[in-house]
Design an enzyme around this catalytic site. Sequence first.
Site, PDB file in Angstrom:
ATOM      1  N   THR A 133       0.818  -1.210   0.000  1.00 46.44           N
ATOM      2  CA  THR A 133       0.000   0.000   0.000  1.00 46.44           C
ATOM      3  C   THR A 133       0.855   1.265   0.000  1.00 46.44           C
ATOM      4  O   THR A 133       1.997   1.245   0.472  1.00 46.44           O
ATOM      5  CB  THR A 133      -0.901  -0.019   1.255  1.00 46.44           C
ATOM      6  OG1 THR A 133      -1.527   1.245   1.398  1.00 46.44           O
ATOM      7  CG2 THR A 133      -0.111  -0.301   2.530  1.00 46.44           C
ATOM      8  N   ASP A 134       0.236   2.367  -0.445  1.00 48.33           N
ATOM      9  CA  ASP A 134       0.940   3.656  -0.372  1.00 48.33           C
ATOM     10  C   ASP A 134       1.033   4.170   1.072  1.00 48.33           C
ATOM     11  O   ASP A 134       1.807   5.077   1.372  1.00 48.33           O
ATOM     12  CB  ASP A 134       0.253   4.703  -1.263  1.00 48.33           C
ATOM     13  CG  ASP A 134      -1.206   4.987  -0.911  1.00 48.33           C
ATOM     14  OD1 ASP A 134      -1.747   4.345   0.008  1.00 48.33           O
ATOM     15  OD2 ASP A 134      -1.812   5.863  -1.576  1.00 48.33           O
ATOM     16  N   GLU A 135       0.229   3.584   1.973  1.00 54.23           N
ATOM     17  CA  GLU A 135       0.191   4.105   3.352  1.00 54.23           C
ATOM     18  C   GLU A 135       1.518   3.921   4.085  1.00 54.23           C
ATOM     19  O   GLU A 135       1.758   4.570   5.106  1.00 54.23           O
ATOM     20  CB  GLU A 135      -0.932   3.428   4.150  1.00 54.23           C
ATOM     21  CG  GLU A 135      -2.280   3.651   3.525  1.00 54.23           C
ATOM     22  CD  GLU A 135      -3.456   3.535   4.487  1.00 54.23           C
ATOM     23  OE1 GLU A 135      -3.235   3.407   5.709  1.00 54.23           O
ATOM     24  OE2 GLU A 135      -4.588   3.578   4.009  1.00 54.23           O
ATOM     25  N   TYR A 159      -2.037  -0.615  10.990  1.00 54.34           N
ATOM     26  CA  TYR A 159      -2.157  -1.266   9.674  1.00 54.34           C
ATOM     27  C   TYR A 159      -0.948  -0.958   8.805  1.00 54.34           C
ATOM     28  O   TYR A 159      -0.281  -1.866   8.288  1.00 54.34           O
ATOM     29  CB  TYR A 159      -3.450  -0.816   8.966  1.00 54.34           C
ATOM     30  CG  TYR A 159      -3.434  -1.121   7.479  1.00 54.34           C
ATOM     31  CD1 TYR A 159      -3.498  -2.427   7.019  1.00 54.34           C
ATOM     32  CD2 TYR A 159      -3.336  -0.086   6.533  1.00 54.34           C
ATOM     33  CE1 TYR A 159      -3.467  -2.709   5.648  1.00 54.34           C
ATOM     34  CE2 TYR A 159      -3.307  -0.354   5.173  1.00 54.34           C
ATOM     35  CZ  TYR A 159      -3.370  -1.674   4.732  1.00 54.34           C
ATOM     36  OH  TYR A 159      -3.317  -1.945   3.382  1.00 54.34           O
ATOM     37  N   LYS A 163       2.062  -3.394   7.319  1.00 49.29           N
ATOM     38  CA  LYS A 163       2.365  -3.559   5.896  1.00 49.29           C
ATOM     39  C   LYS A 163       3.827  -3.166   5.622  1.00 49.29           C
ATOM     40  O   LYS A 163       4.508  -3.812   4.827  1.00 49.29           O
ATOM     41  CB  LYS A 163       1.421  -2.720   5.037  1.00 49.29           C
ATOM     42  CG  LYS A 163      -0.025  -3.186   5.015  1.00 49.29           C
ATOM     43  CD  LYS A 163      -0.241  -4.567   4.420  1.00 49.29           C
ATOM     44  CE  LYS A 163      -0.017  -4.625   2.925  1.00 49.29           C
ATOM     45  NZ  LYS A 163      -0.398  -5.974   2.379  1.00 49.29           N
TER      46      LYS A 163
HETATM   47  P1  NAD Z   1      -9.734  -7.308   2.035  1.00 52.19           P
HETATM   48  O1  NAD Z   1      -9.742  -7.065   3.507  1.00 52.19           O
HETATM   49  O2  NAD Z   1     -10.957  -7.023   1.239  1.00 52.19           O
HETATM   50  O3  NAD Z   1      -9.364  -8.848   1.759  1.00 52.19           O
HETATM   51  C1  NAD Z   1      -8.351  -9.516   2.450  1.00 52.19           C
HETATM   52  C2  NAD Z   1      -8.522 -11.014   2.183  1.00 52.19           C
HETATM   53  O4  NAD Z   1      -7.460 -11.700   2.874  1.00 52.19           O
HETATM   54  C3  NAD Z   1      -9.835 -11.579   2.715  1.00 52.19           C
HETATM   55  O5  NAD Z   1     -10.406 -12.423   1.752  1.00 52.19           O
HETATM   56  C4  NAD Z   1      -9.424 -12.369   3.942  1.00 52.19           C
HETATM   57  O6  NAD Z   1     -10.267 -13.472   4.236  1.00 52.19           O
HETATM   58  C5  NAD Z   1      -8.019 -12.814   3.562  1.00 52.19           C
HETATM   59  N1  NAD Z   1      -7.168 -13.096   4.724  1.00 52.19           N
HETATM   60  C6  NAD Z   1      -7.019 -12.331   5.848  1.00 52.19           C
HETATM   61  N2  NAD Z   1      -6.173 -12.931   6.699  1.00 52.19           N
HETATM   62  C7  NAD Z   1      -5.762 -14.080   6.104  1.00 52.19           C
HETATM   63  C8  NAD Z   1      -4.874 -15.116   6.478  1.00 52.19           C
HETATM   64  N3  NAD Z   1      -4.232 -15.089   7.645  1.00 52.19           N
HETATM   65  N4  NAD Z   1      -4.675 -16.136   5.629  1.00 52.19           N
HETATM   66  C9  NAD Z   1      -5.345 -16.187   4.440  1.00 52.19           C
HETATM   67  N5  NAD Z   1      -6.203 -15.246   4.041  1.00 52.19           N
HETATM   68  C10 NAD Z   1      -6.405 -14.199   4.858  1.00 52.19           C
HETATM   69  O7  NAD Z   1      -8.492  -6.518   1.495  1.00 52.19           O
HETATM   70  P2  NAD Z   1      -8.260  -5.798   0.083  1.00 52.19           P
HETATM   71  O8  NAD Z   1      -8.765  -4.410   0.170  1.00 52.19           O
HETATM   72  O9  NAD Z   1      -8.719  -6.693  -0.989  1.00 52.19           O
HETATM   73  O10 NAD Z   1      -6.668  -5.718   0.073  1.00 52.19           O
HETATM   74  C11 NAD Z   1      -5.892  -6.774  -0.476  1.00 52.19           C
HETATM   75  C12 NAD Z   1      -4.418  -6.426  -0.356  1.00 52.19           C
HETATM   76  O11 NAD Z   1      -4.172  -5.196  -1.050  1.00 52.19           O
HETATM   77  C13 NAD Z   1      -3.968  -6.181   1.086  1.00 52.19           C
HETATM   78  O12 NAD Z   1      -2.687  -6.713   1.226  1.00 52.19           O
HETATM   79  C14 NAD Z   1      -3.951  -4.665   1.223  1.00 52.19           C
HETATM   80  O13 NAD Z   1      -2.986  -4.275   2.166  1.00 52.19           O
HETATM   81  C15 NAD Z   1      -3.556  -4.252  -0.179  1.00 52.19           C
HETATM   82  N6  NAD Z   1      -4.028  -2.926  -0.623  1.00 52.19           N
HETATM   83  C16 NAD Z   1      -5.355  -2.589  -0.502  1.00 52.19           C
HETATM   84  C17 NAD Z   1      -5.786  -1.349  -0.995  1.00 52.19           C
HETATM   85  C18 NAD Z   1      -7.237  -0.929  -0.918  1.00 52.19           C
HETATM   86  O14 NAD Z   1      -7.546   0.221  -1.223  1.00 52.19           O
HETATM   87  N7  NAD Z   1      -8.166  -1.803  -0.552  1.00 52.19           N
HETATM   88  C19 NAD Z   1      -4.871  -0.473  -1.580  1.00 52.19           C
HETATM   89  C20 NAD Z   1      -3.513  -0.857  -1.657  1.00 52.19           C
HETATM   90  C21 NAD Z   1      -3.129  -2.092  -1.188  1.00 52.19           C
HETATM   91  O1  DAU Z   2      -4.167   3.975   0.543  1.00 48.44           O
HETATM   92  C1  DAU Z   2      -4.375   2.594   0.406  1.00 48.44           C
HETATM   93  C2  DAU Z   2      -5.232   2.107   1.539  1.00 48.44           C
HETATM   94  O2  DAU Z   2      -6.551   2.570   1.294  1.00 48.44           O
HETATM   95  C3  DAU Z   2      -5.224   0.587   1.709  1.00 48.44           C
HETATM   96  O3  DAU Z   2      -3.924   0.174   2.032  1.00 48.44           O
HETATM   97  C4  DAU Z   2      -6.209   0.160   2.802  1.00 48.44           C
HETATM   98  O4  DAU Z   2      -6.251  -1.250   2.888  1.00 48.44           O
HETATM   99  C5  DAU Z   2      -7.573   0.701   2.460  1.00 48.44           C
HETATM  100  O5  DAU Z   2      -8.478   0.397   3.500  1.00 48.44           O
HETATM  101  C6  DAU Z   2      -7.512   2.213   2.247  1.00 48.44           C
HETATM  102  O6  DAU Z   2      -7.245   2.895   3.496  1.00 48.44           O
HETATM  103  P1  DAU Z   2      -8.010   4.237   3.913  1.00 48.44           P
HETATM  104  O7  DAU Z   2      -7.953   4.370   5.379  1.00 48.44           O
HETATM  105  O8  DAU Z   2      -7.556   5.384   3.098  1.00 48.44           O
HETATM  106  O9  DAU Z   2      -9.505   3.841   3.409  1.00 48.44           O
HETATM  107  P2  DAU Z   2     -10.946   4.093   4.052  1.00 48.44           P
HETATM  108  O10 DAU Z   2     -11.942   3.737   3.012  1.00 48.44           O
HETATM  109  O11 DAU Z   2     -11.080   3.478   5.394  1.00 48.44           O
HETATM  110  O12 DAU Z   2     -10.954   5.668   4.224  1.00 48.44           O
HETATM  111  C7  DAU Z   2     -10.764   6.548   3.122  1.00 48.44           C
HETATM  112  C8  DAU Z   2     -10.737   7.955   3.680  1.00 48.44           C
HETATM  113  O13 DAU Z   2     -12.078   8.285   4.141  1.00 48.44           O
HETATM  114  C9  DAU Z   2      -9.842   8.126   4.893  1.00 48.44           C
HETATM  115  O14 DAU Z   2      -9.258   9.418   4.859  1.00 48.44           O
HETATM  116  C10 DAU Z   2     -10.785   8.016   6.087  1.00 48.44           C
HETATM  117  C11 DAU Z   2     -12.078   8.588   5.537  1.00 48.44           C
HETATM  118  N1  DAU Z   2     -13.322   7.981   6.099  1.00 48.44           N
HETATM  119  C12 DAU Z   2     -13.434   6.630   6.134  1.00 48.44           C
HETATM  120  C13 DAU Z   2     -14.567   6.045   6.642  1.00 48.44           C
HETATM  121  C14 DAU Z   2     -14.682   4.544   6.713  1.00 48.44           C
HETATM  122  C15 DAU Z   2     -14.343   8.816   6.523  1.00 48.44           C
HETATM  123  O15 DAU Z   2     -14.251  10.062   6.462  1.00 48.44           O
HETATM  124  N2  DAU Z   2     -15.470   8.228   7.023  1.00 48.44           N
HETATM  125  C16 DAU Z   2     -15.625   6.878   7.126  1.00 48.44           C
HETATM  126  O16 DAU Z   2     -16.678   6.409   7.632  1.00 48.44           O
END
Ligand code: NAD
Ligand code: DAU
Length: 356
Positions: A133-135, A159, A163
């Site tokens: 992630t970019d975080e 989190y 990562k």
């Molecule tokens: P998600 O939470 O929707 O899915 C995670 C999946 O991993 C789920 O299906 C869960 O059951 C599985 N999982 C969790 N723990 C596990 C374990 N111990 N063994 C096997 N499976 C397990 O997450 P996502 O949003 O799809 O993110 C996927 C990946 O991409 C993550 O590594 C996250 O850090 C990264 N990522 C997410 C975002 C985003 O915006 N969602 C952005 C950048 C990177």
């Molecule tokens: O940047 C990549 C990341 O983006 C991934 O690594 C994470 O897995 C993914 O969850 C996401 O993280 P964020 O914290 O940015 O996503 P979230 O959707 O939780 O929140 C997006 C923005 O909106 C953040 O600034 C928090 C804000 N927010 C979120 C929720 C859930 C609100 O203002 N209200 C809310 O109820």
Amino acid sequence: MTIFVTGGAGFIGSNFVIDWTAASSEPVVNLDKLTYAGNLQNLSQIEGRGRHIFVKGDICDNELLACILQEYKPRAIVNFAAESHVDRSIEGPSEFIETNVVGTFKLLEAAKNYFNGLPDVEKERFRFLHISTDEVYGSLSSSEPAFQENNRYEPNSPYSASKAASDHLVRAYHSTYGLPTLTTNCSNNYGPYQFPEKLIPLCIHNALSGKKLPIYGDGQQIRDWLYVTDHCTAIRRVLESGRLGETYNIGGWNEKANLDVVKALCVILDELRPLNTGSYEDQITFVPDRPGHDRRYAIDASKIERDLGWKPVETFESGLRKTAEWYLANMQWTAAITSGEYRQWVETQYRGGHLG
Ligand code: NAD
Ligand code: DAU
């Protein structure tokens, strides 16, 4: 040949598996623990096609990992499995350490042992691709340039710290053991199958249910949004042609303040599912801020564009519309998961946040 995906029943993982089976005839073995975020319904459209093998299990399980690697002999591992929600990591970090740090370590160990036993020709083509992630880069001020691959790691939430730790382990396994690794650091994804705890699907669900749309703090925090299928094509490019040991930033060149994202969503919902009176915008409510909330993320995606020829296809406007349309057409998907544990989570998370 086969690829081995972890976390392929989650949001990005399931989109990737669907995309992969459409684009390639190569089978995919999918290991997922099916936590609250994993959902086999996400994969129902590819059920029975024979090219998707699902295994329910944990990336922390050494024996299971060794068995899968020996049985399916994959040419690549793509690691999506993670705990992914920042707010949950603030409430309870231990699962994040367990899966994101220890789990990645276990997967790297299993991959190293498997890789060492491969014949040279198979070693040549083997890849371990870690999805990050970019975080990990921390928070930008409004005037700083977007994150590049050589930015310092400065994670601020449990989190992002977990990562970051996993990224460092991947780097170490390349430098120390010669494991052919690749890492991607992507910005905020949105699109079909995203669990409705994240901003966009949460707001769609709340809007349609007549509930408040919770904006943390002043809503001026900036995220850089990427439609999920664009992320999937980027991952395929990196897997095909990425340089070993390198990291690639992936983003959509779409910096938006949270309040603007939610307002843009309300405009689309007003058009697609108009209310009898007023606008969904009337449901916007400011709630207490997230502790340690990063102010701004922005991805400089020039390296992957220059070196691998990848660019996103969707604009924020086209992606957001597709997302709203998908959630409207798939309300049963959301209904099936917004019960029980989900309700409890929402009550805890927004306690005192005036959510009706
Ligand atoms: P998600 O939470 O929707 O899915 C995670 C999946 O991993 C789920 O299906 C869960 O059951 C599985 N999982 C969790 N723990 C596990 C374990 N111990 N063994 C096997 N499976 C397990 O997450 P996502 O949003 O799809 O993110 C996927 C990946 O991409 C993550 O590594 C996250 O850090 C990264 N990522 C997410 C975002 C985003 O915006 N969602 C952005 C950048 C990177
Ligand atoms: O940047 C990549 C990341 O983006 C991934 O690594 C994470 O897995 C993914 O969850 C996401 O993280 P964020 O914290 O940015 O996503 P979230 O959707 O939780 O929140 C997006 C923005 O909106 C953040 O600034 C928090 C804000 N927010 C979120 C929720 C859930 C609100 O203002 N209200 C809310 O109820």
